[in-house]
Design a protein around this motif. Structure first.
Motif, mmCIF file in Angstrom:
data_model
loop_
_atom_site.group_PDB
_atom_site.id
_atom_site.type_symbol
_atom_site.label_atom_id
_atom_site.label_comp_id
_atom_site.label_asym_id
_atom_site.label_seq_id
_atom_site.Cartn_x
_atom_site.Cartn_y
_atom_site.Cartn_z
ATOM 1 N N GLY A 186 0.865 -1.791 -0.006
ATOM 2 C CA GLY A 186 -0.016 0.320 0.192
ATOM 3 C C GLY A 186 0.545 1.292 -0.242
ATOM 4 N N SER A 240 -5.763 -1.068 -9.021
ATOM 5 C CA SER A 240 -6.356 -0.277 -7.804
ATOM 6 C C SER A 240 -6.736 -1.667 -7.771
ATOM 7 C CB SER A 240 -6.577 0.728 -7.547
ATOM 8 O OG SER A 240 -6.480 0.901 -6.496
ATOM 9 N N ALA A 241 -8.029 -1.488 -8.263
ATOM 10 C CA ALA A 241 -9.025 -2.546 -7.769
ATOM 11 C C ALA A 241 -8.897 -4.193 -7.885
ATOM 12 C CB ALA A 241 -10.036 -3.201 -8.857
ATOM 13 N N GLN A 294 -6.506 -4.413 -4.357
ATOM 14 C CA GLN A 294 -7.142 -4.297 -3.524
ATOM 15 C C GLN A 294 -8.053 -5.622 -2.849
ATOM 16 O OE1 GLN A 294 -10.572 -1.018 -3.734
ATOM 17 N NE2 GLN A 294 -8.572 0.344 -4.659
ATOM 18 N N CYS A 332 -5.705 -7.388 -1.338
ATOM 19 C CA CYS A 332 -5.205 -7.448 -0.007
ATOM 20 C C CYS A 332 -6.568 -8.030 0.708
ATOM 21 C CB CYS A 332 -4.721 -6.411 0.307
ATOM 22 S SG CYS A 332 -3.674 -5.677 -1.031
ATOM 23 N N LEU A 333 -7.935 -7.994 0.282
ATOM 24 C CA LEU A 333 -8.923 -8.693 1.140
ATOM 25 C C LEU A 333 -8.596 -9.814 0.680
ATOM 26 C CD1 LEU A 333 -11.380 -5.600 -0.825
ATOM 27 C CD2 LEU A 333 -10.627 -5.659 1.626
#
Length: 323
Positions: free
Chosen positions: A245, A283-284, A287, A290-291
């Protein structure tokens, strides 16, 4: 000193089993020959992890071949709970001063068990673990993945996982008691062995060919076990998320400054749609990854807080009670 009181157990042998009745019927007579030579009383604990074959009938047949100094116990689960649960059940059922865990398919040689016992009695150690010297029977991909996993899991500040050292290990009673104090439901036994510590020596061995049947572990089950190990013993993925990040934020700042400078000083127009679409998709994707990683840790927490038992026992057969 010769102990023949069946209430005093010198050695407990734990064998987790899942649909390996035929292999057990061939391996246990060899194990009986070994236990018959021991001065102290021995017990063999078969943990049936929800098998669907004829293991009960095999137990009844083998019970007739028992040496006088050996007890045989069959612990049947209500369903399949996995090898880690079966190993834990075997440790909980064991009563011996020493406890050894072995595979029931004959790949862990009895001759190595004799070496481990000799080393235990002649040296001041708490654990004797066997390390496979070669895994040529496995494909290149699985060997590479396993080596990468062990490298990733190393934490030399606290404990270290020894590559190719599995469940084939001889332990003193105090080590077993320490393992049973660990309350987690999602168990990664190789990590737990390393975490409890105690003085350990390693001896090399070459696994024997499987007497029959095939391994119950495939790529999917190994991947699931690796996830349990990582989420139970490592916070590196979470740290990597934080670092990723920060790096992405820094790159975005640098790129933003570049766009401003390029527009102000050179008057170039920015191609909006392709750049915007690529940035959003990148970016999506980051994310979602990471989620997913965070979700794995939260899922492990969810399993732990429910406090469900690690396994359920359907029935216990004991040769000493059936005499």
């Amino acid at each position: 000193m010769n102990y023949m009181d069946e209430n005093i157990i010198g050695l407990s042998i734990v064998l987790p089993i899942y649909n390996d009745a035929a292999a057990v019927s061939r391996f246990l007579p060899e194990l009986f020959t070994f236990t018959s030579r021991q001065k102290k009383t021995c017990e063999i604990i078969l943990v049936d992890d929800g098998s669907t074959d004829h293991l009960t009938a095999t137990y009844e047949q083998l019970k007739q071949q028992l040496p006088t100094n050996t007890a045989l116990r069959l612990v049947q689960f209500s369903r399949n709970f996995g090898k880690e649960a079966a190993l834990t059940a075997g440790l909980e059922q064991s009563q011996g001063e020493l406890v050894i865990m072995m595979d029931a398919d004959g790949q862990h040689p009895v001759s190595v068990l004799e070496q481990m016992l000799t080393l235990m009695h002649t040296s001041n150690v708490d654990v004797v673990a066997a390390v496979q010297t070669s895994r040529e029977h496995e494909g290149l991909l699985i060997r590479t993945l396993k080596n990468g996993f062990y490298h990733f899991m190393q934490d030399t500040h606290r404990f270290e996982l020894t590559p190719n050292a599995g469940d084939f290990r001889l332990m003193k009673r105090r080590v077993v008691q320490a393992l049973l104090q660990l309350p987690e439901r999602q168990r990664f036994m190789k990590g737990l062995y390393a975490w409890v510590g105690f003085s350990t020596v390693y001896i090399p061995f070459q696994a024997s060919p499987r007497q029959m049947g095939k391994s119950k572990f495939n790529y999917l089950s190994l991947f699931e076990l690796a996830l349990i190990g990582i989420t139970s013993f490592s916070q590196r993925p979470l740290r990597w998320i934080s670092r990723m990040g920060m790096i992405i934020s820094l790159l975005a700042l640098v790129y933003g400054l570049y766009i401003v400078a390029d527009t102000l000083f050179f008057g170039k127009d920015l191609a909006g749609w392709p750049t915007l679409a690529a940035g959003i998709m990148f970016s999506a994707g980051i994310q979602l990854v990471c989620l997913g990683v965070i979700g794995e840790y939260i899922g492990r927490i969810y399993e732990e807080v429910k406090q469900r038992p690690l396994y359920l026992v359907d029935k216990v057969w004991d040769s000493r009670e059936q005499k």
